[in-house]
Write a protein that holds these residues in place. Structure first.
Motif, PDB file in Angstrom:
ATOM      1  N   LEU A   1       5.853  61.937 -31.676  1.00 27.46           N
ATOM      2  CA  LEU A   1       5.991  60.604 -31.079  1.00 27.46           C
ATOM      3  C   LEU A   1       4.842  59.742 -31.576  1.00 27.46           C
ATOM      4  O   LEU A   1       3.678  60.117 -31.439  1.00 27.46           O
ATOM      5  N   TRP A   2       5.180  58.585 -32.153  1.00 25.49           N
ATOM      6  CA  TRP A   2       4.185  57.599 -32.532  1.00 25.49           C
ATOM      7  C   TRP A   2       4.036  56.632 -31.367  1.00 25.49           C
ATOM      8  O   TRP A   2       4.979  55.923 -30.995  1.00 25.49           O
ATOM      9  N   ASP A   3       2.866  56.569 -30.760  1.00 24.27           N
ATOM     10  CA  ASP A   3       2.640  55.748 -29.580  1.00 24.27           C
ATOM     11  C   ASP A   3       2.305  54.305 -29.977  1.00 24.27           C
ATOM     12  O   ASP A   3       1.958  54.015 -31.129  1.00 24.27           O
ATOM     13  N   ASP A   4       2.377  53.422 -28.985  1.00 21.27           N
ATOM     14  CA  ASP A   4       2.143  52.005 -29.234  1.00 21.27           C
ATOM     15  C   ASP A   4       0.712  51.719 -29.673  1.00 21.27           C
ATOM     16  O   ASP A   4       0.462  50.728 -30.378  1.00 21.27           O
ATOM     17  N   ASP A   5      -0.234  52.539 -29.255  1.00 20.36           N
ATOM     18  CA  ASP A   5      -1.643  52.298 -29.579  1.00 20.36           C
ATOM     19  C   ASP A   5      -2.075  52.929 -30.895  1.00 20.36           C
ATOM     20  O   ASP A   5      -3.270  52.940 -31.220  1.00 20.36           O
ATOM     21  N   GLY A   6      -1.125  53.491 -31.660  1.00 19.20           N
ATOM     22  CA  GLY A   6      -1.441  54.091 -32.942  1.00 19.20           C
ATOM     23  C   GLY A   6      -1.633  55.590 -32.913  1.00 19.20           C
ATOM     24  O   GLY A   6      -1.701  56.222 -33.971  1.00 19.20           O
ATOM     25  N   ALA A   7      -1.746  56.172 -31.714  1.00 15.51           N
ATOM     26  CA  ALA A   7      -1.866  57.622 -31.611  1.00 15.51           C
ATOM     27  C   ALA A   7      -0.523  58.284 -31.915  1.00 15.51           C
ATOM     28  O   ALA A   7       0.545  57.692 -31.703  1.00 15.51           O
ATOM     29  N   THR A   8      -0.587  59.506 -32.427  1.00 14.41           N
ATOM     30  CA  THR A   8       0.623  60.280 -32.715  1.00 14.41           C
ATOM     31  C   THR A   8       0.490  61.645 -32.047  1.00 14.41           C
ATOM     32  O   THR A   8      -0.554  62.291 -32.151  1.00 14.41           O
ATOM     33  N   TYR A   9       1.549  62.058 -31.375  1.00 14.36           N
ATOM     34  CA  TYR A   9       1.533  63.318 -30.634  1.00 14.36           C
ATOM     35  C   TYR A   9       2.661  64.226 -31.124  1.00 14.36           C
ATOM     36  O   TYR A   9       3.715  63.752 -31.573  1.00 14.36           O
ATOM     37  N   LEU A  10       2.424  65.525 -30.992  1.00 12.59           N
ATOM     38  CA  LEU A  10       3.448  66.512 -31.325  1.00 12.59           C
ATOM     39  C   LEU A  10       3.605  67.444 -30.132  1.00 12.59           C
ATOM     40  O   LEU A  10       2.653  68.121 -29.729  1.00 12.59           O
ATOM     41  N   VAL A  11       4.808  67.456 -29.541  1.00 11.47           N
ATOM     42  CA  VAL A  11       5.099  68.385 -28.463  1.00 11.47           C
ATOM     43  C   VAL A  11       5.770  69.613 -29.049  1.00 11.47           C
ATOM     44  O   VAL A  11       6.488  69.525 -30.048  1.00 11.47           O
ATOM     45  N   HIS A  12       5.548  70.773 -28.459  1.00 17.56           N
ATOM     46  CA  HIS A  12       6.214  71.980 -28.944  1.00 17.56           C
ATOM     47  C   HIS A  12       6.271  73.035 -27.841  1.00 17.56           C
ATOM     48  O   HIS A  12       5.599  72.920 -26.804  1.00 17.56           O
ATOM     49  N   GLY A  13       7.072  74.054 -28.080  1.00 18.13           N
ATOM     50  CA  GLY A  13       7.162  75.196 -27.178  1.00 18.13           C
ATOM     51  C   GLY A  13       6.560  76.430 -27.825  1.00 18.13           C
ATOM     52  O   GLY A  13       5.921  76.359 -28.889  1.00 18.13           O
ATOM     53  N   TRP A  14       6.805  77.584 -27.195  1.00 16.26           N
ATOM     54  CA  TRP A  14       6.219  78.839 -27.648  1.00 16.26           C
ATOM     55  C   TRP A  14       7.269  79.944 -27.612  1.00 16.26           C
ATOM     56  O   TRP A  14       8.083  80.001 -26.689  1.00 16.26           O
ATOM     57  N   ALA A  15       7.220  80.842 -28.611  1.00 12.85           N
ATOM     58  CA  ALA A  15       8.090  82.015 -28.662  1.00 12.85           C
ATOM     59  C   ALA A  15       7.265  83.244 -28.320  1.00 12.85           C
ATOM     60  O   ALA A  15       6.342  83.601 -29.065  1.00 12.85           O
ATOM     61  N   ARG A  16       7.585  83.885 -27.215  1.00 12.88           N
ATOM     62  CA  ARG A  16       6.810  85.047 -26.788  1.00 12.88           C
ATOM     63  C   ARG A  16       6.832  86.163 -27.834  1.00 12.88           C
ATOM     64  O   ARG A  16       5.858  86.917 -27.969  1.00 12.88           O
ATOM     65  N   SER A  17       7.919  86.288 -28.583  1.00  8.06           N
ATOM     66  CA  SER A  17       8.026  87.363 -29.569  1.00  8.06           C
ATOM     67  C   SER A  17       6.917  87.301 -30.612  1.00  8.06           C
ATOM     68  O   SER A  17       6.554  88.321 -31.192  1.00  8.06           O
ATOM     69  N   ARG A  18       6.368  86.116 -30.866  1.00  7.15           N
ATOM     70  CA  ARG A  18       5.289  85.965 -31.834  1.00  7.15           C
ATOM     71  C   ARG A  18       3.970  85.561 -31.181  1.00  7.15           C
ATOM     72  O   ARG A  18       2.914  86.027 -31.598  1.00  7.15           O
ATOM     73  N   ALA A  19       4.037  84.685 -30.185  1.00  3.72           N
ATOM     74  CA  ALA A  19       2.817  84.111 -29.613  1.00  3.72           C
ATOM     75  C   ALA A  19       2.319  84.851 -28.382  1.00  3.72           C
ATOM     76  O   ALA A  19       1.176  84.644 -27.959  1.00  3.72           O
ATOM     77  N   GLY A  20       3.203  85.653 -27.781  1.00  3.97           N
ATOM     78  CA  GLY A  20       2.807  86.331 -26.552  1.00  3.97           C
ATOM     79  C   GLY A  20       2.887  85.465 -25.321  1.00  3.97           C
ATOM     80  O   GLY A  20       2.476  85.885 -24.234  1.00  3.97           O
ATOM     81  N   ARG A  21       3.417  84.241 -25.467  1.00  2.00           N
ATOM     82  CA  ARG A  21       3.587  83.351 -24.313  1.00  2.00           C
ATOM     83  C   ARG A  21       4.868  82.552 -24.483  1.00  2.00           C
ATOM     84  O   ARG A  21       5.356  82.355 -25.603  1.00  2.00           O
ATOM     85  N   LYS A  22       5.424  82.101 -23.385  1.00  2.00           N
ATOM     86  CA  LYS A  22       6.624  81.275 -23.393  1.00  2.00           C
ATOM     87  C   LYS A  22       6.655  80.474 -22.095  1.00  2.00           C
ATOM     88  O   LYS A  22       5.746  80.572 -21.268  1.00  2.00           O
ATOM     89  N   ASN A  23       7.709  79.669 -21.933  1.00  2.00           N
ATOM     90  CA  ASN A  23       7.903  78.884 -20.714  1.00  2.00           C
ATOM     91  C   ASN A  23       6.802  77.846 -20.517  1.00  2.00           C
ATOM     92  O   ASN A  23       6.489  77.448 -19.397  1.00  2.00           O
ATOM     93  N   VAL A  24       6.207  77.421 -21.629  1.00  2.00           N
ATOM     94  CA  VAL A  24       5.127  76.439 -21.610  1.00  2.00           C
ATOM     95  C   VAL A  24       5.405  75.391 -22.690  1.00  2.00           C
ATOM     96  O   VAL A  24       5.841  75.734 -23.793  1.00  2.00           O
ATOM     97  N   LEU A  25       5.150  74.113 -22.370  1.00  2.00           N
ATOM     98  CA  LEU A  25       5.203  73.051 -23.364  1.00  2.00           C
ATOM     99  C   LEU A  25       3.793  72.528 -23.602  1.00  2.00           C
ATOM    100  O   LEU A  25       3.021  72.336 -22.652  1.00  2.00           O
ATOM    101  N   SER A  26       3.466  72.310 -24.873  1.00  2.00           N
ATOM    102  CA  SER A  26       2.134  71.857 -25.251  1.00  2.00           C
ATOM    103  C   SER A  26       2.239  70.606 -26.112  1.00  2.00           C
ATOM    104  O   SER A  26       3.248  70.369 -26.782  1.00  2.00           O
TER     105      SER A  26
END
Length: 501
Positions: free
Chosen positions: A133-158
C-alpha cells in the motif's frame, strides 16, 4: 440488497476452474487479475477483463520459478504462492511469495509484458501472501501472513515498511493482527491492504480454504490497533469457504469483491460478489454477508464461457497461454513443428508426478472432454499420452515395445509404489485419437475415437486434487535414459458442457 439495473446477469463461479488465491485491480477501464501458479511454468498468470465477469489470460509474469536449476524438477506445492497486483506511478507491480525464499516483485509498464526479472524484496522462510500500500504521505507498507510449515508461526498478520519502488525494506516489521487473540480465529492469512476515508483496511480470510470466512479489519493507523468483523461467510449457501480475494471499484463508483471457493478436484474457482458500504462504515459483501449465486452483471455484459480451458491446434508448434509445464522448461523440450506440439521425451522414472515434461491446463469445473491425436517416434521403451493429473493420476496413450505400439491406460494412487496397468491392447494405428471425459463428480472415462464413433475403454477413475491446486488435463512424453524420442500431439479439442448454455 439493491442490484444495479441490467438486463444481463452472471452466475457464480464466474471462472469455474482453478484460479488460486486471486487478487485484482482496475486501471482505467480494464480490470487485471493474478493468481498463484505454484510449481508450474510459465507462472503468475495475468488475466484481463473489461466487465469483471469475462476474463482472458493476457500474459505470464514469470517464465519460470527461481532458481532455475531447483525448479527444473516438479516441486509440487512450492514456487509462486498467493500474489497481489497493484499499479503505482505508471507501473504494474506483482508482489508474490515463495515460502522457501521470501517475497519477490516483478514490474511492467504494460500488463501484457514484458515483465522484469524477479527481485527479492523481503527474504525469509514462511513469509506469505504479501500486499503493498502506497500511503498519502509517501510511506509504503507491505502486509503479509505466515506459513507455520516454514516459519513456525501462523494466524498472524504483519506489516513492514518498504521503499516506494518495492526494492528494499526500510524499517522493522510489526505484528498488527494476532488471530489467536480473536475468538474462533484460526489460519488467518491472505491479507489485502487498502485505505479509504482515513481508515486502513485489511481484508483477510480465516478458518481454512474449504471451511473459512472473510474478515475485514480497520484501524486509523497502519500498525493498528485493528478492530474486526466477519463480512462474508457460507451461511446457508453452497459456497464453502469463501476464501481470499480482492476489493475493486468500478469507474462509476460501484464496489465488488472477487474471491475463491475450494472445489477440491476442480480447484479454487473464482466468484464475484456485490459489495457496498453500510451506514456504520463497514463493508457489506454479497447478500448481507452471504455469497450470491447469481446477480446483475456489473456493466451489463452477458456472461460468456466460465472456464479457461481451451483447445489448441498449435499452428506455430508452440502451446497457447492456457498451458503450463510442471517444471521450468528449457529450449530442448520442444521441436516446433506447425500443426502439432512435438515434445522431446524426458527420462522416464515411471511416475508422471516426477516427470518435468508434462504440460497441462486446469480441469473445467463442469463436465468436459479433452480429445487429442498422438503418435510416437522413438525406440522401444518410449511412451506418451494424455492424462488427468493430481495427487492421483490416470494416463492413456501409446507405449512402444519391440513387438509394436500398445494402446494402454494406467493409473497411480498416491499411496501406491507404482502404476497399475488398467488396459492394454495392440495400437489400432500409428496415430490414435483419444478422448478423456470428466463428469461433474470428477470421474474419468477413456475412449478411442475411431471412424465409426467413440469406442469406450473399460476403465473408470476418480480424479484427485493436486498440491494446493485442482486436477489438470495433461500431455506428456517419456523414454529410457540415453534414448532420443519424441511425441506429436495435434488437434486438442476441449468440449465443456456448461448447463447455462
Amino acid at each position: 440488497m439493491t442490484e444495479p439495473t441490467s438486463a444481463a446477469r452472471y452466475r457464480n463461479p464466474i471462472i469455474d476452474a482453478d484460479v488460486p488465491d486471486p487478487d485484482a485491480i482496475r486501471v482505467g477501464d480494464v480490470y487485471y487479475l493474478v493468481a498463484s501458479s505454484f510449481n508450474r511454468a510459465p507462472g503468475l498468470p495475468v488475466l484481463a477483463s473489461t466487465d469483471l465477469v469475462n476474463w482472458e489470460i493476457i500474459s505470464h509474469a514469470v517464465a519460470g520459478n527461481t532458481p532455475q536449476a531447483w525448479f527444473a524438477q516438479p516441486r509440487h506445492g512450492a514456487g509462486v504462492w498467493a500474489p497481489s497486483i497493484r499499479h503505482h506511478d505508471g507501473l504494474f507491480h506483482i508482489v508474490y511469495p515463495d515460502p522457501d525464499q521470501g517475497v519477490f516483485v516483478v514490474s511492467a509498464a504494460d500488463a501484457r509484458g514484458p515483465w522484469s526479472a524477479p527481485r527479492l524484496l523481503l527474504p525469509g522462510l514462511g513469509v506469505i501472501d504479501p500486499c503493498p500500500l502506497w500511503d498519502d504521505d509517501g510511506a509504503t507498507y507491505l502486509v503479509h501472513g505466515w506459513a507455520r510449515s516454514r516459519a513456525g508461526r501462523k494466524n498472524v498478520l504483519s506489516i513492514v515498511p518498504v521503499d516506494a519502488a518495492l526494492t528494499a525494506v526500510v524499517g522493522p516489521s510489526r505484528d498488527v493482527v494476532d488471530g489467536d487473540a480473536i475468538d474462533g480465529c484460526v489460519t488467518l492469512e491472505g491479507p489485502k491492504l487498502y485505505k479509504r476515508d482515513g481508515w486502513y483496511w485489511i481484508l483477510a480470510p480465516a478458518g481454512g480454504v474449504a471451511t473459512g470466512w472473510q474478515y475485514a479489519f480497520r484501524a486509523r493507523d497502519p500498525y493498528g490497533p485493528y478492530e474486526e468483523r466477519v463480512v462474508l461467510a457460507q451461511g446457508d449457501t453452497p459456497v464453502n469457504g469463501p476464501h481470499q480475494g480482492a476489493w475493486v471499484e468500478t469507474a462509476d463508483g460501484a464496489h465488488w469483491f472477487l474471491h475463491f471457493q475450494d472445489r477440491g478436484v476442480f480447484g479454487r474457482v473464482l466468484h464475484l460478489q456485490p459489495m457496498h458500504w453500510g451506514d456504520d462504515g463497514w463493508p457489506v459483501l454479497g447478500d448481507q454477508g452471504r455469497p450470491v449465486l447469481e446477480h446483475a452483471s456489473p456493466q451489463g455484459a452477458p456472461q460468456g464461457p466460465r472456464t479457461l480451458a481451451r483447445g489448441d491446434g498449435f499452428p506455430d508448434g508452440l502451446p497457447g497461454a492456457q498451458w503450463a509445464w510442471q517444471a521450468n522448461p528449457d529450449d530442448g523440450w520442444l521441436l516446433p513443428e506447425p500443426g502439432c506440439l512435438r515434445i522431446v521425451a524426458g527420462v522416464d522414472a515411471g511416475n508422471l508426478r516426477t516427470l518435468p515434461r508434462v504440460i497441462g491446463q486446469p480441469l473445467p469445473g463442469v463436465p468436459s472432454t479433452m480429445a487429442v491425436s498422438l503418435s510416437l517416434e522413438g525406440p522401444a521403451g518410449t511412451r506418451a499420452g494424455a492424462g488427468v493429473l493430481g495427487l492421483d493420476y490416470l494416463w492413456a496413450g501409446l507405449r512402444r515395445t519391440a513387438e509394436g505400439d500398445r494402446l494402454v491406460v494406467a493409473t497411480r494412487h498416491r499411496d501406491e509404489p507404482g502404476e497399475t496397468l488398467r488396459h492394454d491392447e495392440a495400437a489400432p494405428a500409428a496415430s490414435v485419437r483419444l478422448a478423456l471425459s470428466c463428469d461433474a463428480d470428477g470421474e474419468i472415462a477413456v475412449a478411442v475415437r475411431e471412424p465409426g464413433g467413440d469406442r469406450a475403454l473399460p476403465v473408470r477413475f476418480r480424479a484427485a486434487e493436486g498440491q494446493w491446486i485442482g486436477a489438470e488435463y495433461v500431455l506428456f512424453a517419456a523414454t529410457g535414459a540415453a534414448q532420443h524420442a519424441t511425441a506429436r500431439f495435434a488437434d486438442v479439442e476441449i468440449d465443456v458442457r456448461d448447463g447455462r448454455r
